[in-house]
Design a protein around this motif. Structure first.
Motif, PDB file in Angstrom:
ATOM      1  N   VAL A  59       0.852  -1.199   0.000  1.00 37.67           N
ATOM      2  CA  VAL A  59       0.000   0.000   0.000  1.00 37.67           C
ATOM      3  C   VAL A  59       0.886   1.247   0.000  1.00 37.67           C
ATOM      4  CG1 VAL A  59      -1.871  -1.178   1.247  1.00 37.67           C
ATOM      5  CG2 VAL A  59      -0.150   0.127   2.538  1.00 37.67           C
ATOM      6  N   SER A  61      -0.673   4.496   1.032  1.00 44.71           N
ATOM      7  CA  SER A  61      -1.199   5.464   1.998  1.00 44.71           C
ATOM      8  C   SER A  61      -0.373   5.446   3.273  1.00 44.71           C
ATOM      9  CB  SER A  61      -2.651   5.113   2.365  1.00 44.71           C
ATOM     10  OG  SER A  61      -3.464   5.139   1.228  1.00 44.71           O
ATOM     11  N   ASP A  63      -1.972   6.735   6.170  1.00 45.88           N
ATOM     12  CA  ASP A  63      -2.965   6.705   7.246  1.00 45.88           C
ATOM     13  C   ASP A  63      -3.701   5.372   7.200  1.00 45.88           C
ATOM     14  OD1 ASP A  63      -4.137   7.796   4.699  1.00 45.88           O
ATOM     15  OD2 ASP A  63      -5.969   7.521   5.857  1.00 45.88           O
ATOM     16  N   GLU A  65      -6.809   4.473   7.527  1.00 48.07           N
ATOM     17  CA  GLU A  65      -8.017   4.364   6.698  1.00 48.07           C
ATOM     18  C   GLU A  65      -7.651   4.118   5.231  1.00 48.07           C
ATOM     19  OE1 GLU A  65     -11.821   7.162   5.727  1.00 48.07           O
ATOM     20  OE2 GLU A  65     -10.705   7.586   7.574  1.00 48.07           O
ATOM     21  N   GLY A  66      -6.686   4.891   4.741  1.00 53.51           N
ATOM     22  CA  GLY A  66      -6.249   4.729   3.352  1.00 53.51           C
ATOM     23  C   GLY A  66      -5.618   3.368   3.119  1.00 53.51           C
ATOM     24  N   MET A  67      -4.810   2.916   4.071  1.00 52.60           N
ATOM     25  CA  MET A  67      -4.165   1.597   3.919  1.00 52.60           C
ATOM     26  C   MET A  67      -5.205   0.481   3.893  1.00 52.60           C
ATOM     27  SD  MET A  67      -0.842   1.607   6.375  1.00 52.60           S
ATOM     28  CE  MET A  67      -0.111   3.122   6.888  1.00 52.60           C
ATOM     29  N   GLU A  69      -8.349   0.693   2.942  1.00 48.97           N
ATOM     30  CA  GLU A  69      -9.062   0.751   1.659  1.00 48.97           C
ATOM     31  C   GLU A  69      -8.207   0.148   0.542  1.00 48.97           C
ATOM     32  OE1 GLU A  69     -10.825   4.255  -1.127  1.00 48.97           O
ATOM     33  OE2 GLU A  69     -10.754   4.632   1.028  1.00 48.97           O
ATOM     34  N   GLU A  70      -6.929   0.559   0.491  1.00 49.76           N
ATOM     35  CA  GLU A  70      -6.017   0.015  -0.532  1.00 49.76           C
ATOM     36  C   GLU A  70      -5.839  -1.490  -0.357  1.00 49.76           C
ATOM     37  OE1 GLU A  70      -2.150   1.756  -1.699  1.00 49.76           O
ATOM     38  OE2 GLU A  70      -2.713   3.344  -0.287  1.00 49.76           O
TER      39      GLU A  70
END
Ligand code: G3P
Length: 215
Positions: A59, A61, A63, A65-67, A69-70
């Motif tokens: 990943v 990101s 943060d 949340e971003g990780m 999602e990825e």
């Protein structure tokens, strides 16, 4: 000890796979960038070759949340994908969340035993200590791999150690002796392991001598 290839080069992955040398593929953003191809195209090609082993994709990101999602998107590409998450506090949150969803996670860029302990506790299936990069700064990367091996054995932790930043065959032999689960390395190191001038000389001599046999 299993051998993985640390590469996004399809020709190298194919060659190593066809030799029976590898049982997994690891990538990182730097490795992907060397190929000058779209990430999706590279992963599609890798999944066609590595049908029976893990494919690690990282990943980007920073943060949680971003990780997460990825990570979910990467895991949805193929059943063999392992999501690589960097060893930062936000990363640990993502490890906990993704592993609780049944997604296999590797915590990467590990440079200390405490980091490996935390990663295992968060639910990592794999931890990746960077052996060669510790050597680069005058520390001993193999000592870190041994320390993590000892701790995981003492504690009965089944998180697998995938030694990364493996630079030469001596690293590989030492990692195998200490019982590290996996070593991931460039194609060049796999070929260095395969080749030996004595073997090449012996094969050449056999063919030369065969010419002397009456036909
Ligand atoms: O994939 C991570 C690691 O293996 C990178 O190795 O040689 O760039 O330190 P290296």
């Amino acid at each position: 000890m299993k051998i993985f290839i640390d590469s996004a080069n399809i020709a190298d992955i194919r060659a190593a796979y066809d030799m029976g040398a590898i049982s997994g593929v690891t990538t990182n953003p730097s490795i992907i960038s060397r190929e000058n191809r779209k990430f999706d195209d590279i992963i599609a090609d890798v999944t066609e070759i590595m049908v029976d082993g893990p494919i690690f994709a990282e990943v980007l990101s920073l943060d949680a949340e971003g990780m997460i999602e990825e990570g979910k998107k990467l895991a949805a590409i193929n059943k063999n994908i392992v999501v690589k998450i960097p060893m930062i506090p936000e990363g640990l949150k993502a490890v906990k969340a993704l592993s609780s969803l049944g997604i296999n996670v590797c915590v990467t860029v590990i440079f200390s035993a405490p980091q490996a302990i935390l990663a295992a506790n968060a639910g990592a299936r794999y931890v990746a200590p960077f052996v060669g990069r510790l050597d680069d700064i005058g520390e001993n990367g193999l000592d870190l791999a041994q320390e993590i091996r000892d701790i995981f054995d003492a504690q009965g932790i089944d998180t697998m150690i995938v030694a990364a930043s493996v630079r030469h065959p001596v690293h590989v032999v030492e990692l195998a002796k200490m019982g590290v689960d996996i070593a991931t390395m460039p194609f060049k190191v796999i070929m260095q392991m395969a080749k030996n001038p004595n073997t090449e000389g012996a094969v050449k001599k056999f063919l030369e001598d065969w010419e002397k046999v009456p036909k």
